[in-house]
Design a protein around this motif. Structure first.
Motif, PDB file in Angstrom:
ATOM      1  N   PRO A 100       0.808  -1.214   0.000  1.00  0.00           N
ATOM      2  CA  PRO A 100       0.000   0.000   0.000  1.00  0.00           C
ATOM      3  C   PRO A 100       0.845   1.270   0.000  1.00  0.00           C
ATOM      4  O   PRO A 100       2.059   1.224   0.202  1.00  0.00           O
ATOM      5  N   ALA A 101       0.149   2.381  -0.187  1.00  0.00           N
ATOM      6  CA  ALA A 101       0.814   3.674  -0.194  1.00  0.00           C
ATOM      7  C   ALA A 101       1.431   3.957   1.171  1.00  0.00           C
ATOM      8  O   ALA A 101       0.904   3.521   2.206  1.00  0.00           O
ATOM      9  N   LEU A 102       2.528   4.690   1.174  1.00  0.00           N
ATOM     10  CA  LEU A 102       3.199   5.037   2.430  1.00  0.00           C
ATOM     11  C   LEU A 102       2.261   5.818   3.355  1.00  0.00           C
ATOM     12  O   LEU A 102       2.317   5.673   4.579  1.00  0.00           O
ATOM     13  N   SER A 103       1.376   6.634   2.768  1.00  0.00           N
ATOM     14  CA  SER A 103       0.435   7.405   3.590  1.00  0.00           C
ATOM     15  C   SER A 103      -0.472   6.482   4.401  1.00  0.00           C
ATOM     16  O   SER A 103      -0.823   6.801   5.541  1.00  0.00           O
ATOM     17  N   CYS A 104      -0.833   5.323   3.832  1.00  0.00           N
ATOM     18  CA  CYS A 104      -1.673   4.363   4.568  1.00  0.00           C
ATOM     19  C   CYS A 104      -0.893   3.782   5.755  1.00  0.00           C
ATOM     20  O   CYS A 104      -1.459   3.551   6.828  1.00  0.00           O
ATOM     21  N   ILE A 105       0.390   3.552   5.530  1.00  0.00           N
ATOM     22  CA  ILE A 105       1.226   2.993   6.602  1.00  0.00           C
ATOM     23  C   ILE A 105       1.374   4.029   7.723  1.00  0.00           C
ATOM     24  O   ILE A 105       1.237   3.718   8.904  1.00  0.00           O
ATOM     25  N   ILE A 106       1.604   5.289   7.331  1.00  0.00           N
ATOM     26  CA  ILE A 106       1.733   6.372   8.321  1.00  0.00           C
ATOM     27  C   ILE A 106       0.415   6.507   9.094  1.00  0.00           C
ATOM     28  O   ILE A 106       0.413   6.655  10.324  1.00  0.00           O
ATOM     29  N   GLN A 107      -0.714   6.435   8.392  1.00  0.00           N
ATOM     30  CA  GLN A 107      -2.022   6.571   9.041  1.00  0.00           C
ATOM     31  C   GLN A 107      -2.175   5.570  10.174  1.00  0.00           C
ATOM     32  O   GLN A 107      -2.620   5.896  11.273  1.00  0.00           O
ATOM     33  N   GLY A 108      -1.788   4.319   9.898  1.00  0.00           N
ATOM     34  CA  GLY A 108      -1.898   3.280  10.925  1.00  0.00           C
ATOM     35  C   GLY A 108      -1.003   3.560  12.121  1.00  0.00           C
ATOM     36  O   GLY A 108      -1.403   3.381  13.272  1.00  0.00           O
ATOM     37  N   GLU A 109       0.203   4.024  11.852  1.00  0.00           N
ATOM     38  CA  GLU A 109       1.164   4.283  12.931  1.00  0.00           C
ATOM     39  C   GLU A 109       0.699   5.398  13.853  1.00  0.00           C
ATOM     40  O   GLU A 109       0.919   5.352  15.056  1.00  0.00           O
ATOM     41  N   ILE A 110       0.076   6.435  13.275  1.00  0.00           N
ATOM     42  CA  ILE A 110      -0.351   7.568  14.122  1.00  0.00           C
ATOM     43  C   ILE A 110      -1.799   7.398  14.593  1.00  0.00           C
ATOM     44  O   ILE A 110      -2.327   8.227  15.310  1.00  0.00           O
ATOM     45  N   GLU A 111      -2.433   6.320  14.166  1.00  0.00           N
ATOM     46  CA  GLU A 111      -3.824   6.009  14.529  1.00  0.00           C
ATOM     47  C   GLU A 111      -4.795   7.086  14.068  1.00  0.00           C
ATOM     48  O   GLU A 111      -5.682   7.511  14.805  1.00  0.00           O
ATOM     49  N   ALA A 112      -4.601   7.547  12.839  1.00  0.00           N
ATOM     50  CA  ALA A 112      -5.581   8.440  12.210  1.00  0.00           C
ATOM     51  C   ALA A 112      -6.616   7.567  11.490  1.00  0.00           C
ATOM     52  O   ALA A 112      -6.405   6.360  11.324  1.00  0.00           O
ATOM     53  N   CYS A 128      -8.487   9.083   8.647  1.00  0.00           N
ATOM     54  CA  CYS A 128      -8.882   9.813   7.437  1.00  0.00           C
ATOM     55  C   CYS A 128      -8.390   9.100   6.166  1.00  0.00           C
ATOM     56  O   CYS A 128      -7.525   8.226   6.232  1.00  0.00           O
ATOM     57  N   PRO A 129      -8.902   9.478   4.986  1.00  0.00           N
ATOM     58  CA  PRO A 129      -8.386   8.927   3.733  1.00  0.00           C
ATOM     59  C   PRO A 129      -6.931   9.341   3.502  1.00  0.00           C
ATOM     60  O   PRO A 129      -6.483  10.377   4.011  1.00  0.00           O
ATOM     61  N   CYS A 130      -6.246   8.524   2.700  1.00  0.00           N
ATOM     62  CA  CYS A 130      -4.808   8.737   2.475  1.00  0.00           C
ATOM     63  C   CYS A 130      -4.494   8.578   0.990  1.00  0.00           C
ATOM     64  O   CYS A 130      -5.114   7.776   0.302  1.00  0.00           O
ATOM     65  N   LEU A 131      -3.498   9.322   0.553  1.00  0.00           N
ATOM     66  CA  LEU A 131      -3.121   9.257  -0.858  1.00  0.00           C
ATOM     67  C   LEU A 131      -1.629   9.558  -0.997  1.00  0.00           C
ATOM     68  O   LEU A 131      -1.138  10.510  -0.390  1.00  0.00           O
ATOM     69  N   ASP A 132      -0.936   8.742  -1.795  1.00  0.00           N
ATOM     70  CA  ASP A 132       0.465   9.049  -2.121  1.00  0.00           C
ATOM     71  C   ASP A 132       0.532   9.709  -3.486  1.00  0.00           C
ATOM     72  O   ASP A 132      -0.278   9.420  -4.364  1.00  0.00           O
ATOM     73  N   LEU A 133       1.520  10.555  -3.665  1.00  0.00           N
ATOM     74  CA  LEU A 133       1.746  11.125  -4.991  1.00  0.00           C
ATOM     75  C   LEU A 133       3.242  11.135  -5.253  1.00  0.00           C
ATOM     76  O   LEU A 133       4.052  11.193  -4.330  1.00  0.00           O
ATOM     77  N   ASN A 134       3.563  11.056  -6.550  1.00  0.00           N
ATOM     78  CA  ASN A 134       4.960  11.047  -6.946  1.00  0.00           C
ATOM     79  C   ASN A 134       5.200  12.189  -7.933  1.00  0.00           C
ATOM     80  O   ASN A 134       5.014  12.029  -9.130  1.00  0.00           O
ATOM     81  N   GLY A 135       5.548  13.335  -7.393  1.00  0.00           N
ATOM     82  CA  GLY A 135       5.925  14.479  -8.222  1.00  0.00           C
ATOM     83  C   GLY A 135       7.435  14.649  -8.159  1.00  0.00           C
ATOM     84  O   GLY A 135       7.947  15.760  -8.302  1.00  0.00           O
ATOM     85  N   ALA A 136       8.125  13.538  -7.873  1.00  0.00           N
ATOM     86  CA  ALA A 136       9.582  13.525  -7.708  1.00  0.00           C
ATOM     87  C   ALA A 136       9.998  14.643  -6.739  1.00  0.00           C
ATOM     88  O   ALA A 136       9.304  14.864  -5.740  1.00  0.00           O
ATOM     89  N   CYS A 137      11.077  15.344  -7.039  1.00  0.00           N
ATOM     90  CA  CYS A 137      11.580  16.346  -6.079  1.00  0.00           C
ATOM     91  C   CYS A 137      10.645  17.544  -5.948  1.00  0.00           C
ATOM     92  O   CYS A 137      10.778  18.337  -5.028  1.00  0.00           O
ATOM     93  N   ALA A 138       9.693  17.680  -6.891  1.00  0.00           N
ATOM     94  CA  ALA A 138       8.726  18.786  -6.802  1.00  0.00           C
ATOM     95  C   ALA A 138       7.456  18.350  -6.077  1.00  0.00           C
ATOM     96  O   ALA A 138       6.463  19.085  -6.061  1.00  0.00           O
TER      97      ALA A 138
END
Ligand code: COA
Length: 316
Positions: free
Chosen positions: A85-97, A99-109
């Motif tokens: 899964p997306a890293l945001s989903c993993i972070i969500q579980g760790e902080i016990e949030a 809300c919906p989660c989404l990863d994006l890849n805009g590289a360095c931007a």
């Protein structure tokens, strides 16, 4: 939107140029004069997830919020050991949030692309508090046997919490497909129908082309957001640029005829931490009380894609 909290986290291991020169055909003088980098933080014992969670927690504390107050988590990340899964989903579980989660890849931007998405969500939905966390471990996909890319990068995470407000004065994004100048490919699984002909290849970069694209795109993006925000360089307290190379930053600064004190840097300590570089820099400036209330900040970043972005935002 307005930014109401910042946070960052860096790996404990600091790798100096001299440490690299022990196993690469390079030296401290070359790296410092060509890039401005003296050392970089490299993941060793910790994981990217731990850094992302720490940066997130710092940003939440700074905003005076808890994970339960978050309406969305946006994570900017090029690659980590989970493709899904997306890293945001993993972070969500760790902080016990919750809300919906989404990863994006805009590289360095990626930070600028995340700000744009957050602004749209804040305008369109009932969302109140959005976490943007940029977590990157480029040292895990460069070729450590090769001097041209491995000396440039460092790992880290930077986060902001944004909420509704009128502080974002202008934001511009551009994408110009130029795959060959900067890319990283992963291994695909073999199937009965397609064998893996090419395989994994560490990060490939044409440094000179990237340098030129970075300078020209950043100068154009900065001028565009200043025009849209009806401000001039004189109105800007700080230009927060993606920390890719000190010579890229100096060249952009010279195009804008500005003094070095308006271009804060931390590349000498951390190297290029990809999309995390601007939020890490912002967090350092904020915690050192270097940004006065109502200061105008212009941020500008560029990276693989070729994706670029800039924004003008008033500090709350
Ligand atoms: N140590 C010592 N010598 C090195 C070296 C290193 N780490 N890396 C390259 N060199 C050598 C090259 O082999 C070349 O040697 P040669 O003249 O004998 O062929 C020489 O240094 C000059 O190489 P060149 O690539 O022309 O250097 P440069 O001035 O363009 O600097 C970069 C190289 C990568 C630092 C620079 O192009 C750059 O920063 N580009 C942008 C990269 C970037 O920001 N990427 C991320 C964007 S998000």
């Amino acid at each position: 939107m307005k930014i109401i909290g910042t946070g960052s986290a860096l790996p404990s291991l600091s790798v100096t140029n001299d440490m690299l020169a022990r196993f690469l055909d390079t030296d401290d003088h070359w790296i410092q004069t060509r890039t401005g980098i003296q050392q970089r933080r490299v993941i060793s014992k910790e994981s990217l997830k731990e850094l992302a969670v720490k940066a997130t927690q710092n940003a939440l504390d700074d905003a005076g919020l808890t994970a339960a107050d978050l309406d969305y988590i946006l994570c900017s990340n090029i690659a980590n050991n989970y493709v899904t899964p997306a890293l945001s989903c993993i972070i969500q579980g760790e902080i016990e949030a919750t809300c919906p989660c989404l990863d994006l890849n805009g590289a360095c931007a990626g930070f600028l692309y995340a700000l744009d998405i957050a602004e749209a969500f804040l305008n369109s939905y009932q969302d109140k508090n959005i976490l943007i966390v940029c977590a990157e471990e480029p040292t895990r996909f460069v070729n450590w046997n090769e001097r041209s890319t491995s000396v440039l990068f460092g790992d880290g995470a930077g986060a902001v919490v944004v909420t509704k407000g009128t502080n974002l004065k202008a934001l511009t994004l551009t994408t110009t497909s130029k795959v060959d100048v900067l890319y990283y490919r992963r291994l695909l699984e073999n199937t009965p129908y397609a064998a893996n002909a090419e395989g994994t290849e560490p990060l490939v970069m044409n440094g000179r082309d990237v340098f030129k694209l970075a300078v020209s795109s950043s100068v154009a993006d900065i001028k565009k957001v200043m025009q849209e925000a009806s401000i001039t360089c004189e109105d800007v307290s700080y230009f927060l640029l993606h920390q890719a190379n000190i010579r890229i930053i100096d060249s952009i600064r010279e195009h804008l005829s500005q003094s070095p004190d308006k271009f804060p840097q931390n590349i000498e300590k951390y190297g290029n931490t990809s999309s995390a570089s601007i939020p890490i820099l912002l967090d350092e400036l904020s915690r050192a009380n270097k940004i006065k209330s109502k200061s105008m900040l212009v941020m500008s970043a560029f990276g693989a894609g070729f994706c670029t972005g800039a924004c003008a935002i008033e500090w709350d």
